[in-house]
Design an enzyme around this catalytic site. Structure first.
Site, PDB file in Angstrom:
ATOM      1  N   PHE A 123       0.859  -1.187   0.000  1.00 45.71           N
ATOM      2  CA  PHE A 123       0.000   0.000   0.000  1.00 45.71           C
ATOM      3  C   PHE A 123       0.892   1.233   0.000  1.00 45.71           C
ATOM      4  CE2 PHE A 123      -2.696   3.365   1.604  1.00 45.71           C
ATOM      5  CZ  PHE A 123      -3.756   3.243   0.728  1.00 45.71           C
ATOM      6  N   ASP A 192       1.453  -4.161   8.803  1.00 43.05           N
ATOM      7  CA  ASP A 192       0.307  -3.294   8.557  1.00 43.05           C
ATOM      8  C   ASP A 192      -0.916  -4.201   8.461  1.00 43.05           C
ATOM      9  OD1 ASP A 192      -1.735  -1.716   7.562  1.00 43.05           O
ATOM     10  OD2 ASP A 192      -0.438  -0.604   6.189  1.00 43.05           O
ATOM     11  N   TYR A 217     -11.193   2.402   9.902  1.00 45.70           N
ATOM     12  CA  TYR A 217     -12.418   2.702   9.147  1.00 45.70           C
ATOM     13  C   TYR A 217     -12.838   1.625   8.157  1.00 45.70           C
ATOM     14  CZ  TYR A 217      -8.933   4.788   5.916  1.00 45.70           C
ATOM     15  OH  TYR A 217      -7.863   5.020   5.097  1.00 45.70           O
ATOM     16  N   LYS A 218     -12.081   0.527   8.119  1.00 42.88           N
ATOM     17  CA  LYS A 218     -12.429  -0.550   7.201  1.00 42.88           C
ATOM     18  C   LYS A 218     -13.295  -1.564   7.950  1.00 42.88           C
ATOM     19  CE  LYS A 218      -8.118   0.214   4.703  1.00 42.88           C
ATOM     20  NZ  LYS A 218      -8.672   0.781   3.470  1.00 42.88           N
ATOM     21  N   ARG A 364     -12.210  -4.705  -7.372  1.00 43.01           N
ATOM     22  CA  ARG A 364     -12.025  -5.281  -6.040  1.00 43.01           C
ATOM     23  C   ARG A 364     -13.370  -5.379  -5.324  1.00 43.01           C
ATOM     24  NH1 ARG A 364      -8.438  -2.279  -1.388  1.00 43.01           N
ATOM     25  NH2 ARG A 364     -10.186  -0.844  -1.555  1.00 43.01           N
TER      26      ARG A 364
END
Lengths: 405, 405
Positions: A123, A192, A217-218, A364
């Site tokens: 990422f 991560d 927030y995921k 995705r």
């Protein structure tokens, strides 16, 4: 397929939890891996924080409402989801800022080494935060392809920084194996967990991990731009130092001393004043995910994603799967390569099927199992088949790129 | 005194604005300099963000609700309050994190210098963030007493970092004079506006300032732990570099490139994903303060604090004033030295008069003029006189220190 889906939903032990989230009418949400749905308990909690704790009790709430303890309290609740002890995790700042702190901490613990090893295509913010320290002259960024990471672990490597579940492909690293390899080479490891935490069981301490960060927030349902979290293994808590030495990380912030003295525990990772609204929302999400349990969530996510693949196949959709075909080797998502991925994604969104696009050619789909039904998955597959068959993705309106893709 | 206060309130041009804030029943709030009162428009806006933008529109709100632009949009609204241009200010992270970015940026612009000069007794986080960079080997912290700052500006000084309104005493620095002195010595200047922004007129560009940071939860009314803001003078926007190079500061974050390329404007200060709940609350506060206007606010704050001093005198209270006696030389607060400041502060709070205590012996009263009446000030003075006369501050219960003081 819809019939089969309904049978699966009827037998789903997590079925009751869908009602605990707001899932908008007419939406099939396959983007809980990017921004999780709103827990229905969140608005009332936020209203309480705003109207009562802030509005009525004002500054007193730092003590009376326990605001000052929120980073540690929420961190302690995240801990069991990631195989950590309560005093090893704290909720604060953003994932990016926490990466900076912990990369720095690792470099300080390995003063004779400068290399931070990661993989290309990690990422971006993970790679960029290494670059930030590189520009300061404190780190040297080294990237090696996934299959060549172990051989790149030479005695210059201070830290191996990897994302457990790859954001684009969903592929999982073997956390135990890579951690061991890094330690064998004298390096530390920073995981991560942004696409893992709250989605699947993680065992940081079981794997001997040194550091970790993750996103609120995921899968944790903390809301847009929620605070992130950071983990420091107990054995490093005393020696770890990080350069963002703000007043909230001080051992005695309200002594207002001119000189910094780090808090003894994981609170030393705190920097500025904690964001109370964000932490309050995050806490609701974490409580709910903890109640459901990550083992059950991941078990259902694997079934959902496998069912999606079956439905695609039965609908005659043949897209190039870039995620591992074995569900045990991927997180709670499926990604496909498609030439016109952006336009296809937009055409699906117009039909109420919200997945996402990742540059340049990735479609995705996230399977956040707390609120997603097998029925949704069957319908999503049908819509995708129709979008491709009809060619409706070719419409002009689906090609224009928005600011956020 | 109460009669005189009511006459002053009746003639107050800002009287109407008190209704725009929630001021709790039975509370005289003299701590708006620490956590501003809740604007009445905030709960509805937060509810909209939570229930609609997050709950209903989910990930789409990054585009449709303009979430992605919020740091720049809120920054642009703060800009006129501090004498900046809209494209020079961004709302993000905490004051502490923004200090780290801008101290680093200054050091990078003066590569042959390492000293960051400040004063002892500056707000601790300002000093600690210099220390963080010092521990990284990138900065050298130098402290000089207020009267000796100019002579301490030698050719080793890269940056002068000062807080415009002192958090303890309220004393103002002459921003123009100090900025000029720093520039004459070849140094850059970073102003911490935490106790100035939204309280009094600040003219960053008029003074030629290079950088500034400030707090969102004090006079700007952004709520507990609100995002902070950062200013970079236009002439530095191109060259400025900062090490917290997160994906949101990238020129093209959604290209997901492995390599960092800073955004061309003030967005290069962004790091992680912006905290949307916090930014939404901050925006409401900033809009309201901008509507009232900082000139009018400061004019009333000066009158309020002078009236407080008169009322104290008439009540026979003789406390040692540590703020400048001239209201033009201080921010919107008055601080007094008192042997038992903590207990006196607690006794006042028990009477509903909320001021605060700053270690070791400072009683601090903030006059946030948007919602404070002359009547409140007269009553606060009476309560303080009574607390001292009766000796009720000597009660055991007022001596026990809370976590946050």
């Amino acid at each position: 397929m819809l019939d089969r889906a309904r049978v699966l939903d009827a037998g789903d032990p997590l079925e009751e939890y869908r009602e605990r989230f707001l899932v908008p009418e007419g939406v099939i949400y396959l983007d809980g891996n990017s921004l999780g749905c709103l827990p229905k308990a969140t608005p009332a909690r936020i209203e309480q924080v705003v109207r009562e704790e802030w509005g009525q009790d004002l500054i007193r709430s730092w003590n009376s409402a326990g605001w000052i303890d929120m980073p540690a309290r929420v961190g302690a609740k995240i801990a069991p989801l990631i195989g950590a002890q309560p005093h090893e995790v704290i909720a604060c700042d953003s994932t990016s800022v926490n990466l900076f702190k912990l990369i720095s901490a690792a470099l300080a613990l390995r003063p004779d080494r400068k290399v931070v090893l990661s993989e290309p295509g990690n990422f971006p913010t993970d790679l960029y935060m290494i670059e930030g320290l590189e520009k300061q002259g404190l780190a040297e960024r080294r990237l090696a392809e996934r299959g060549k990471l172990v051989e790149a672990l030479d005695d210059g490597v201070a830290l191996l920084l990897l994302t457990h579940t790859h954001y684009k492909t969903g592929e999982l690293f073997d956390m135990g194996e890579l951690t061991r390899a890094a330690h064998d080479a004298g390096a530390l490891v920073l995981w991560d967990l942004s696409h893992s935490g709250g989605a699947l069981p993680v065992d940081l301490n079981g794997c001997g991990a040194d550091f970790a960060v993750g996103c609120g927030y995921k899968y944790l349902g903390g809301g847009p731009g929620a605070p992130a979290y950071a983990f420091v293994a107990e054995r490093h808590l005393e020696a770890a130092q990080q350069p963002l030495t703000g007043w909230m990380g001080h051992a005695a912030p309200f002594a207002f001393s001119d000189d910094y003295a780090a808090a003894p525990g994981v609170e030393k990772l705190l920097c500025g004043t904690p964001p109370i609204l964000g932490l309050a929302a995050l806490e609701v999400g974490v409580d709910l995910i903890a109640e459901i349990g990550v083992e059950r969530l991941y078990a259902k996510a694997q079934k959902l994603s496998e069912f999606f693949r079956q439905c695609l196949a039965e609908n005659g959709v043949t897209l190039d799967l870039v995620s591992p075909a074995d569900p045990a080797r991927r997180g709670s998502q499926l990604s496909f390569r498609a030439g016109q991925a952006y336009a296809i994604c937009q055409a699906l969104i117009a039909r109420g099927v919200i997945g996402d696009f990742r540059d340049p050619d990735i479609l995705r789909f996230g399977f956040a199992p707390a609120y997603l039904r097998f029925e949704d998955v069957a319908e999503a597959a049908r819509h995708l088949a129709e979008v491709l068959e009809t060619g409706e993705w070719q419409r002009e309106e689906f090609r224009e790129r928005a600011a956020v893709t």
